[in-house]
Design a protein around this motif. Sequence first.
Motif, PDB file in Angstrom:
ATOM      1  N   ALA A  83       0.841  -1.205   0.000  1.00 47.86           N
ATOM      2  CA  ALA A  83       0.000   0.000   0.000  1.00 47.86           C
ATOM      3  C   ALA A  83       0.877   1.257   0.000  1.00 47.86           C
ATOM      4  CB  ALA A  83      -0.938   0.014   1.194  1.00 47.86           C
ATOM      5  N   GLU A  84       1.940   1.222   0.784  1.00 43.75           N
ATOM      6  CA  GLU A  84       2.837   2.378   0.828  1.00 43.75           C
ATOM      7  C   GLU A  84       3.563   2.561  -0.500  1.00 43.75           C
ATOM      8  OE1 GLU A  84       1.488   4.050   3.142  1.00 43.75           O
ATOM      9  OE2 GLU A  84       3.446   4.878   3.642  1.00 43.75           O
ATOM     10  N   ILE A  85       3.943   1.435  -1.099  1.00 41.26           N
ATOM     11  CA  ILE A  85       4.614   1.496  -2.403  1.00 41.26           C
ATOM     12  C   ILE A  85       3.658   2.075  -3.450  1.00 41.26           C
ATOM     13  CG2 ILE A  85       5.587   0.098  -4.270  1.00 41.26           C
ATOM     14  CD1 ILE A  85       6.594  -1.859  -2.074  1.00 41.26           C
ATOM     15  N   PHE A  86       2.415   1.572  -3.466  1.00 37.72           N
ATOM     16  CA  PHE A  86       1.431   2.061  -4.448  1.00 37.72           C
ATOM     17  C   PHE A  86       1.148   3.543  -4.240  1.00 37.72           C
ATOM     18  CE2 PHE A  86      -0.400  -2.474  -4.461  1.00 37.72           C
ATOM     19  CZ  PHE A  86       0.462  -2.839  -5.466  1.00 37.72           C
ATOM     20  N   ARG A  87       1.036   3.933  -2.970  1.00 41.55           N
ATOM     21  CA  ARG A  87       0.719   5.336  -2.692  1.00 41.55           C
ATOM     22  C   ARG A  87       1.811   6.246  -3.270  1.00 41.55           C
ATOM     23  NH1 ARG A  87       0.496   8.972   2.498  1.00 41.55           N
ATOM     24  NH2 ARG A  87       2.369   7.805   2.987  1.00 41.55           N
ATOM     25  N   ALA A  88       3.061   5.848  -3.023  1.00 43.17           N
ATOM     26  CA  ALA A  88       4.165   6.636  -3.582  1.00 43.17           C
ATOM     27  C   ALA A  88       4.059   6.666  -5.109  1.00 43.17           C
ATOM     28  CB  ALA A  88       5.498   6.048  -3.148  1.00 43.17           C
ATOM     29  N   GLY A  89       3.741   5.507  -5.703  1.00 47.38           N
ATOM     30  CA  GLY A  89       3.637   5.420  -7.160  1.00 47.38           C
ATOM     31  C   GLY A  89       2.530   6.294  -7.705  1.00 47.38           C
ATOM     32  N   ILE A  90       1.375   6.240  -7.069  1.00 46.40           N
ATOM     33  CA  ILE A  90       0.221   7.013  -7.536  1.00 46.40           C
ATOM     34  C   ILE A  90       0.492   8.502  -7.395  1.00 46.40           C
ATOM     35  CG2 ILE A  90      -2.178   7.604  -6.981  1.00 46.40           C
ATOM     36  CD1 ILE A  90      -2.532   4.577  -6.275  1.00 46.40           C
ATOM     37  N   GLN A  91       1.078   8.879  -6.251  1.00 42.70           N
ATOM     38  CA  GLN A  91       1.347  10.304  -6.054  1.00 42.70           C
ATOM     39  C   GLN A  91       2.464  10.801  -6.961  1.00 42.70           C
ATOM     40  OE1 GLN A  91       1.788  10.426  -1.798  1.00 42.70           O
ATOM     41  NE2 GLN A  91      -0.401  10.851  -1.493  1.00 42.70           N
ATOM     42  N   VAL A 103       6.824   1.780  -9.878  1.00 48.51           N
ATOM     43  CA  VAL A 103       7.210   1.155  -8.611  1.00 48.51           C
ATOM     44  C   VAL A 103       7.500  -0.336  -8.765  1.00 48.51           C
ATOM     45  CG1 VAL A 103       5.989   2.855  -7.206  1.00 48.51           C
ATOM     46  CG2 VAL A 103       4.813   0.765  -7.895  1.00 48.51           C
ATOM     47  N   LEU A 104       7.606  -0.795 -10.013  1.00 46.73           N
ATOM     48  CA  LEU A 104       7.851  -2.223 -10.226  1.00 46.73           C
ATOM     49  C   LEU A 104       9.055  -2.768  -9.452  1.00 46.73           C
ATOM     50  CD1 LEU A 104       6.432  -4.447 -11.887  1.00 46.73           C
ATOM     51  CD2 LEU A 104       8.313  -4.247 -13.503  1.00 46.73           C
ATOM     52  N   PRO A 105      10.193  -2.066  -9.438  1.00 46.42           N
ATOM     53  CA  PRO A 105      11.321  -2.592  -8.668  1.00 46.42           C
ATOM     54  C   PRO A 105      10.985  -2.758  -7.181  1.00 46.42           C
ATOM     55  CG  PRO A 105      12.033  -0.807 -10.098  1.00 46.42           C
ATOM     56  CD  PRO A 105      10.540  -0.828 -10.156  1.00 46.42           C
ATOM     57  N   ALA A 106      10.256  -1.795  -6.638  1.00 44.35           N
ATOM     58  CA  ALA A 106       9.889  -1.876  -5.223  1.00 44.35           C
ATOM     59  C   ALA A 106       8.923  -3.035  -4.969  1.00 44.35           C
ATOM     60  CB  ALA A 106       9.269  -0.560  -4.761  1.00 44.35           C
ATOM     61  N   ILE A 107       8.008  -3.255  -5.911  1.00 43.39           N
ATOM     62  CA  ILE A 107       7.076  -4.376  -5.766  1.00 43.39           C
ATOM     63  C   ILE A 107       7.850  -5.690  -5.809  1.00 43.39           C
ATOM     64  CG2 ILE A 107       5.139  -5.606  -6.828  1.00 43.39           C
ATOM     65  CD1 ILE A 107       4.155  -2.949  -7.914  1.00 43.39           C
TER      66      ILE A 107
END
Lengths: 219, 240
Positions: free
Chosen positions: A103-111, A144-148
């Motif tokens: 969720a934190e990774i996605f939030r960063a990605g979306i923002q 954010v693929l690398p983070a995922i």
Amino acid sequence: MNFFDLAYEYRSFFFSGLRYTLLLAVLGVCFGFVLGIIVSLLRMSKWRVLRFIASAWVEFLRGTPMLVQLFLIHYGLPEFGLEFSPIQSGAITLTINSSAYLAEIFRAGIQGVDRGQVEAARSLGMRQGMTMRYIVLPQALKNVLPAIGNEFITIIKESSIVSMIGVADLLFQARTITTITYEGLSPLVVIAVMYFVLTFTLSKLLGMVERRLNTDDRH
Amino acid sequence: MIAINGLQKHFGKLEILKGIDLEIKQGEVVVVIGPSGSGKSTFLRCLNLLEVPTGGSITFEGQSITDKKHDINVTREKMGMVFQQFNLFPHKSVLENIMLAPVKVKKVASAEAERIAMDLLRTVGLEDKRDAYPAQLSGGQKQRIAIARALAMQPHVMLFDEPTSALDPEMVGEVLEVMKKLAEQGMTMVIVTHEMGFAREVGDRILFMDGGYIIEQGTPAEVFGHPRHARTKDFLSKVL
């Protein structure tokens, strides 16, 4: 007994353990992915209550050990009449835990997606949900693929804690073999190699996917 | 076609628009000029509610779009917008950029949407770029695609927010050419720009904005030839 003989002789133990490890990791990653997207959207919701719930979810799950979460679910929830099999408890724990990090990774990605993208989509009459689905999420996920990928690898490794509640995963099988053979080291080395092959392959695969996506649209 | 009454926009304590009244007729090309920070872009962005006005009302084709009950998405389908930064979708090809909204929003069949898209690509002279991605295009090409993308929804009015300000000088012409063609076809257009030559040539009416008000308006000959207001004279003397 040498290392290779042991690995060969007990191969059915190792493969059976591998199945559970993979099963739990895949379940945790897939459900965690979906739940993580939902939690990240809730964290950016207009409604303060939803934002609060989502933030509390993320903070609690990131701020407590996963082993404690596993025990809470497996040994704590039965007190409220909710009983799960070891595999279910393991899958639930891995899911909710990865959902918090994802969720934190996605939030960063979306923002991180340029505001102009949303404005362009909305100016064409696309509604908020459509804009999210066709414009924002695809770009956010790519970024954010690398983070995922890191999170997926973490889940594979962390899934080993389910052996503590009796799921017959790789670590559990290694210890079973130790009790049969009195070999302390070799079974652990075998599963360490197996874990490494899994995570290393995954990391290489993700690297390939990343490069493929990058050739599509360079900025 | 568009009637604006007492339009106001504040960001916190900062007043950007202090009361704009304006009527835009069908087929009219209205060009908004004025110094930076005068509220031109904010005014334009209020027209399709990308900025929600803090006061006043906007009526589009007889419907009050500032009414809280009005579904702005329906109106946005009829108002195309072109941005300074192009805002093409980088993960989609040129053709997909143009077809996305017609197919998803208007539910146009994809063969029909593709036909419309190819027609538009020919109009802007980029039919050979249909399978390219935005990153492979020059600024001028991107902006022409962005115009085609907005036109694909067959809007009744086109809003341009400084469409040439982010372009290298040698690419400004090709974009203005497309806009000029559009004006000649009778499209209703509201254009915020710093291209005074273009404003003079293509505009039916020029608005000069400063400090959140429309200070002066009239035909290009009136505003550029005989500006009445001191602030208009001052501005024009700096940019012409």
